[in-house]
Design a protein around this motif. Structure first.
Motif, short mmCIF file in Angstrom:
data_model
loop_
_atom_site.label_atom_id
_atom_site.label_comp_id
_atom_site.label_asym_id
_atom_site.label_seq_id
_atom_site.Cartn_x
_atom_site.Cartn_y
_atom_site.Cartn_z
N THR A 71 35.59 41.69 39.90
CA THR A 71 34.80 41.83 41.13
C THR A 71 33.41 41.22 40.92
O THR A 71 32.89 40.50 41.79
N THR A 72 32.82 41.51 39.76
CA THR A 72 31.50 40.98 39.43
C THR A 72 31.49 39.46 39.53
O THR A 72 30.57 38.85 40.08
N LEU A 73 32.55 38.86 39.02
CA LEU A 73 32.66 37.40 39.04
C LEU A 73 32.76 36.87 40.47
O LEU A 73 32.15 35.86 40.82
N ALA A 74 33.51 37.57 41.32
CA ALA A 74 33.65 37.14 42.72
C ALA A 74 32.29 37.18 43.42
O ALA A 74 31.92 36.24 44.14
N TYR A 75 31.53 38.26 43.20
CA TYR A 75 30.20 38.36 43.81
C TYR A 75 29.28 37.26 43.27
O TYR A 75 28.48 36.69 44.01
N LEU A 76 29.42 37.00 41.97
CA LEU A 76 28.58 35.97 41.36
C LEU A 76 28.86 34.60 41.97
O LEU A 76 27.93 33.85 42.29
N ILE A 77 30.13 34.30 42.16
CA ILE A 77 30.50 33.02 42.78
C ILE A 77 29.90 32.94 44.18
O ILE A 77 29.34 31.92 44.59
N GLY A 133 26.11 30.53 47.64
CA GLY A 133 25.51 30.89 48.93
C GLY A 133 26.54 31.28 49.99
O GLY A 133 26.36 31.02 51.18
N ARG A 134 27.64 31.87 49.56
CA ARG A 134 28.70 32.26 50.51
C ARG A 134 28.77 33.78 50.63
O ARG A 134 28.45 34.49 49.69
N SER A 135 29.24 34.25 51.78
CA SER A 135 29.44 35.70 51.93
C SER A 135 30.74 36.09 51.26
O SER A 135 31.71 35.34 51.30
N VAL A 136 30.73 37.27 50.65
CA VAL A 136 31.94 37.78 50.00
C VAL A 136 32.43 39.00 50.77
O VAL A 136 31.69 39.97 50.93
N ARG A 137 33.63 38.93 51.31
CA ARG A 137 34.25 40.11 51.95
C ARG A 137 35.19 40.72 50.93
O ARG A 137 36.00 39.99 50.34
N VAL A 138 35.06 42.02 50.75
CA VAL A 138 35.85 42.66 49.69
C VAL A 138 36.87 43.63 50.28
O VAL A 138 36.53 44.46 51.12
N THR A 139 38.10 43.50 49.84
CA THR A 139 39.12 44.48 50.21
C THR A 139 40.09 44.60 49.03
O THR A 139 39.84 44.03 47.97
N SER A 140 41.17 45.36 49.23
CA SER A 140 42.12 45.48 48.13
C SER A 140 43.54 45.57 48.68
O SER A 140 43.74 45.95 49.85
N GLY A 141 44.49 45.21 47.87
CA GLY A 141 45.90 45.23 48.25
C GLY A 141 46.32 46.55 48.89
O GLY A 141 46.81 46.56 50.03
N PRO A 142 46.09 47.69 48.21
CA PRO A 142 46.53 48.95 48.80
C PRO A 142 45.77 49.35 50.07
O PRO A 142 46.25 50.16 50.86
N ALA A 143 44.56 48.79 50.28
CA ALA A 143 43.78 49.16 51.48
C ALA A 143 44.35 48.51 52.74
O ALA A 143 44.12 48.98 53.85
N ILE A 144 45.08 47.41 52.57
CA ILE A 144 45.63 46.72 53.75
C ILE A 144 47.05 47.22 53.98
O ILE A 144 47.99 46.80 53.30
N LYS A 145 47.19 48.14 54.92
CA LYS A 145 48.51 48.75 55.10
C LYS A 145 49.33 48.05 56.18
O LYS A 145 50.53 47.95 56.08
N LYS A 146 48.63 47.57 57.22
CA LYS A 146 49.37 46.97 58.35
C LYS A 146 48.96 45.52 58.53
O LYS A 146 47.84 45.14 58.19
N THR A 147 49.87 44.76 59.15
CA THR A 147 49.57 43.34 59.36
C THR A 147 48.34 43.19 60.27
O THR A 147 47.57 42.26 60.12
N ILE A 152 34.14 33.87 51.16
CA ILE A 152 35.05 34.25 50.08
C ILE A 152 35.69 35.57 50.50
O ILE A 152 35.00 36.51 50.87
N LEU A 153 37.01 35.62 50.44
CA LEU A 153 37.71 36.89 50.67
C LEU A 153 38.24 37.36 49.32
O LEU A 153 39.05 36.67 48.70
N PHE A 154 37.72 38.51 48.86
CA PHE A 154 38.15 39.03 47.57
C PHE A 154 39.17 40.14 47.80
O PHE A 154 38.87 41.14 48.44
N ILE A 155 40.38 39.95 47.30
CA ILE A 155 41.40 41.01 47.41
C ILE A 155 41.70 41.53 46.01
O ILE A 155 42.32 40.85 45.18
N ASP A 156 41.18 42.73 45.75
CA ASP A 156 41.40 43.38 44.46
C ASP A 156 42.82 43.95 44.44
O ASP A 156 43.37 44.25 45.51
N GLU A 157 43.36 44.12 43.26
CA GLU A 157 44.72 44.68 43.11
C GLU A 157 45.68 44.00 44.08
O GLU A 157 46.43 44.65 44.81
N ILE A 158 45.65 42.70 44.08
CA ILE A 158 46.43 41.94 45.06
C ILE A 158 47.93 42.12 44.84
O ILE A 158 48.73 41.94 45.76
N HIS A 159 48.32 42.56 43.64
CA HIS A 159 49.75 42.80 43.38
C HIS A 159 50.27 43.98 44.21
O HIS A 159 51.47 44.16 44.32
#
Ligand code: ADE
Length: 328
Positions: free
Chosen positions: A67-73, A78-92, A107-114
């Protein structure tokens, strides 16, 4: 049955974590190979005048700084980073809402994407490839498909379990980067930097002591630094000394290898219930009253790294090194 949580899993103070987050490539310690290759990807994309660099996947054990690396990028480009995670997205619909709210270059960061569910995973394929969101709206005979264009963005996926990521998803990332465990030296540098940012005076010896109990993980190192600082503050000491550090570790039941009660529970379960192993992961989880995921993601990587557990085709086996450590 409710499963135990471990101190390692407890949410950290977000504001402090934010304060410690590196903001430039130079401030980000370690992971040199990843840094170099990510920078090349970004620079090349900028030179070509593209709206966003290609999608990237970061994998590696928990707490290594994905996550730290995603924010750093995000910061460095100079881009906005939106953060979410695999288990947080339940519905389409939730995934669609996130995607349609992106602006070009984000940048869309999806943690635990598996842990993204299958339906969402299939929706994300054309989004990653063609920035096209294909949705089915309505039911039965009234159902129809809607195709929406999504602004060009960079998906950064993170996972602790690369093997659980499906091939088609993995193949849609422009590059996959493995984050390596840190070494003692890098962790000492991270602690020194954090202490300086938090205005904490600390001796070199105390930094070494914290580093060697940090499981070679920046997140754990910073957490221990904060706990040692707590004791120094309560005891009206203006500098962290080895005595204060030692007392903190003893209060928190953290031994000289950085093992906590949860780790000891796993090791003792292997001895007492499996005669040292081999034990399959399911059986070990049931016998130790821990979640399988917690063993796989939190305890086992470090216990394997320090040579206390060996993974064999028949299951986990305790090593002589672990027996010797527990006898002390
Ligand atoms: N905090 C967390 N990870 C870090 C890193 N790699 N370098 C500096 N500070 C950090």
């Amino acid at each position: 049955m409710t499963k135990k949580t471990t101190p390692i899993q407890i949410e950290e103070d977000k504001t402090l974590d934010l304060a410690l987050r590196p903001e430039t490539w130079d401030e980000y310690i370690g992971q040199e190979k990843v840094k170099k290759n990510v920078k090349i990807m970004i620079q090349a994309s900028e030179k070509r005048g593209e709206a966003a660099p290609e999608h990237m996947l970061f994998y590696g054990n928990s707490g290594l700084g994905k996550t730290t690396l995603a924010y750093l990028i995000g910061r460095e480009t100079g881009r906005s980073v939106r953060v979410t995670s695999g288990p947080a997205i339940k519905k389409t619909g939730e995934l669609a809402a996130i995607l349609t709210n992106l602006t070009e270059g984000d940048i869309l960061f999806i943690d635990e994407i598996h842990r993204l569910n299958k339906v969402c995973e299939e929706i994300i394929y054309p989004v990653m490839e063609e920035f096209s969101l294909n949705l089915v709206v309505g039911n039965g005979p009234m159902a129809r498909t809607v195709d929406l264009n999504i602004p060009r963005f960079t998906l950064i996926g993170a996972t602790t379990q690369l093997a659980l990521l499906s091939g088609p998803l993995r193949n849609r990332f422009g590059a996959s980067f493995r984050l390596e465990p840190y070494n003692q030296n890098d962790i000492e540098k991270i602690i020194e930097r954090s202490a300086s940012l938090l205005d904490i005076k600390i001796t070199k010896e105390s930094i070494k002591m914290i580093a060697s109990r940090s499981r070679f993980t920046p997140r754990v190192a910073n957490r221990l630094l904060k706990r040692v600082r707590d004791l120094a503050q309560v005891e009206d000491q203006d500098k962290i000394t080895p005595e204060i550090a030692e007392k903190t570790f003893s209060n928190l039941n953290i031994d000289e290898m950085g093992l906590e009660s949860g780790d000891i529970n796993i090791l003792e379960t292997l001895i007492e219930k499996f005669n040292g192993g081999p034990a399959g992961i399911g059986a070990l989880a049931a016998a130790s009253d821990e979640r399988k995921d917690t063993i796989l993601e939190i305890y086992e990587p470090y216990l394997v790294q320090i040579g206390f557990i060996r993974r064999t085709s028949r299951g986990r086996v305790l090593t002589d090194k672990a027996y010797n450590h527990l006898k002390k």
